[in-house]
Write an enzyme that holds these catalytic residues in place. Structure first.
Site, PDB file in Angstrom:
ATOM      1  N   TYR A 172       0.647  -1.124   0.150  1.00  0.00           N
ATOM      2  CA  TYR A 172      -0.051  -0.110  -0.100  1.00  0.00           C
ATOM      3  C   TYR A 172       0.842   1.250   0.015  1.00  0.00           C
ATOM      4  O   TYR A 172       1.878   1.417   0.766  1.00  0.00           O
ATOM      5  CB  TYR A 172      -0.894  -0.088   1.346  1.00  0.00           C
TER       6      TYR A 172
ATOM      7  N   ASP B 293      -0.584  -6.627   6.404  1.00  0.00           N
ATOM      8  CA  ASP B 293      -1.702  -5.955   5.920  1.00  0.00           C
ATOM      9  C   ASP B 293      -2.961  -7.095   5.464  1.00  0.00           C
ATOM     10  O   ASP B 293      -2.698  -7.146   4.271  1.00  0.00           O
ATOM     11  CB  ASP B 293      -1.421  -4.876   5.335  1.00  0.00           C
TER      12      ASP B 293
ATOM     13  N   LYS C 197     -12.324  -0.137   5.687  1.00  0.00           N
ATOM     14  CA  LYS C 197     -13.073  -1.177   4.562  1.00  0.00           C
ATOM     15  C   LYS C 197     -14.077  -1.918   4.805  1.00  0.00           C
ATOM     16  O   LYS C 197     -15.331  -1.604   5.151  1.00  0.00           O
ATOM     17  CB  LYS C 197     -11.707  -1.793   3.931  1.00  0.00           C
TER      18      LYS C 197
END
Length: 411
Positions: free
Chosen positions: A123, A195, A220
């Site tokens: 990310y 993650d 999310k």
């Protein structure tokens, strides 16, 4: 916050029952009993006398009042529920965003002079952290090819303290051999953090596959409605105690109102993920047949890169995947995205609505290339989709309109 949920229950049952202890919701039959933990807003907890005040710091433990920054029943219930979903977890810390959870975990593990190895498909805010915040603290970040456990092993040096994984990568969807990398890390004394936002613990259980700390952006799937920002980190007893100490030292705390929203989202997360995953697979298979598409990057799709590892290690997926256009230009890719009517253009994902963003990873890769192996050099313009709860036939028609706009822009 520690949890004691019965892990023999199916995930759907745990999602409904987790975090609903009687001390937070009331005993059934009592006039004050409720289904969901109330929103408990409090900065100050009052003590009966000075003796109780003096003993307060000794009560700074899970589920005990001390000061609002340590939480109250609403936050404790969410943390307890998340811990119950993570096999092998002793507790979960909550953070005001997913990025805060990543930084909280890394700052728990790393010290000046240490080396962090980060997967090259991480990310982008994680990469920015490696090049910025951690560098300012005297911590060196190095990147490795996400698809090569051997490259990871060779990159370990005497100063390597931690590895940050992300599988699948949230842009290019490479699935890492997490058990192999975690085993190498443990054998070499390297702490592993992952993650796990894409799969959530419903689709992949990192601690059961050898990882030390698992991080999620609760913004999310858990929140699920694009109206709350939050993150979490779960671990066994050794690292949970240290995560808790670091979070309290930094002053990380989440709003009880946000915790209540996340708890509400958690109850329906399984149903949403099931629907979004099914719709994503349907659309990914359709896109694979379109002449404008060079490659679909969706590890759940048979034949797609990473599918074998996904099928071996994962129990589920989500609605996030990417596809790469067959040649073309950035302008044509923009025309495709701008023509979509049902896909919002925006960051984040995992909500009830479908989203789209362009994918241009070449500028941030340092240890592995783009386009990916097996792709033509001219096939470099990607599109990332987050599939929501809309009817897949409507989304398919919208994507067809976008591909037609791409073709027109190409002339």
């Amino acid at each position: 916050m520690t949890g004691d949920s019965d892990r023999k229950l199916a995930s759907a049952t745990r999602l409904v029952s987790a975090g609903r202890r009687a001390e937070w919701t009331g005993t059934p039959g009592h006039p004050s009993a409720v289904v969901s933990p109330p929103v408990w807003r409090a900065s100050t907890h009052l003590y009966a006398d000075t003796a109780a005040l003096k003993s307060g710091p000794k009560l700074n433990e899970d589920g005990r009042f001390f000061y609002g920054r340590r939480g109250a029943p609403t936050q404790w219930a969410l943390a307890d529920a998340l811990t119950g979903l993570e096999p092998g977890a002793a507790g979960t810390m909550l953070y005001p965003s997913g990025v805060a959870a990543i930084s909280g975990a890394l700052l728990t593990v790393l010290r000046p002079g240490d080396v962090l190895l980060m997967t090259d498909n991480a990310y982008e805010p994680s990469r920015t952290m490696g090049n910025g915040l951690l560098k300012d603290f005297g911590i060196e970040t190095r990147w490795f090819d996400p698809l090569s456990p051997d490259a990871f092993a060779k990159a370990i040096c005497e100063r390597t303290k931690c590895v940050l994984l992300e599988s699948p990568g949230s842009l290019t969807m490479e699935v890492q051999d997490v058990p192999a990398i975690a085993a190498i890390a443990r054998d070499r004394g390297v702490i592993s953090i992952i993650d796990n936002t894409w799969a959530s613990p419903l689709g992949f259980a990192p601690l059961s596959h050898g990882v030390d700390i698992t991080v999620m952006s609760l913004t999310k799937h858990v929140g699920g409605h694009s109206d709350v920002m939050m993150g979490s980190a779960s671990a066994g007893s050794h690292w949970y105690a240290r995560l808790r100490k670091t979070a309290q030292a930094i002053g990380h705390v989440v709003s009880p109102d946000d915790a209540a929203l996340a708890l509400r989202g958690l109850r329906t997360m399984g149903l949403r993920l099931e629907s979004e995953t099914a719709h994503a697979l349907e659309l990914a298979a359709w896109l694979e047949q379109q002449p404008e598409v060079a490659r679909v990057l969706c590890p759940m799709l048979p034949g797609s890169p990473g599918h074998d590892l996904w099928a071996r290690d994962f129990n589920g997926g989500c609605g996030l995947f990417s596809f790469v256009l067959k040649g073309g230009t950035a302008e044509a890719r923009n025309a495709l995205i701008d023509a979509l009517e049902l896909f919002g253009i925006g960051f984040s994902w995992g909500g009830f609505e479908s989203l789209v963003t362009p994918v241009d990873p070449a500028r941030i890769r340092s240890a592995s290339g783009w386009p990916l192996a097996g792709m033509a050099d001219e096939d470099r313009f990607g599109v990332r989709l987050s599939i929501g709860l809309e009817d897949p036939a409507d989304l398919r028609a919208d994507l067809r309109s976008g591909l037609d706009a791409w073709r027109r822009a190409e002339g």
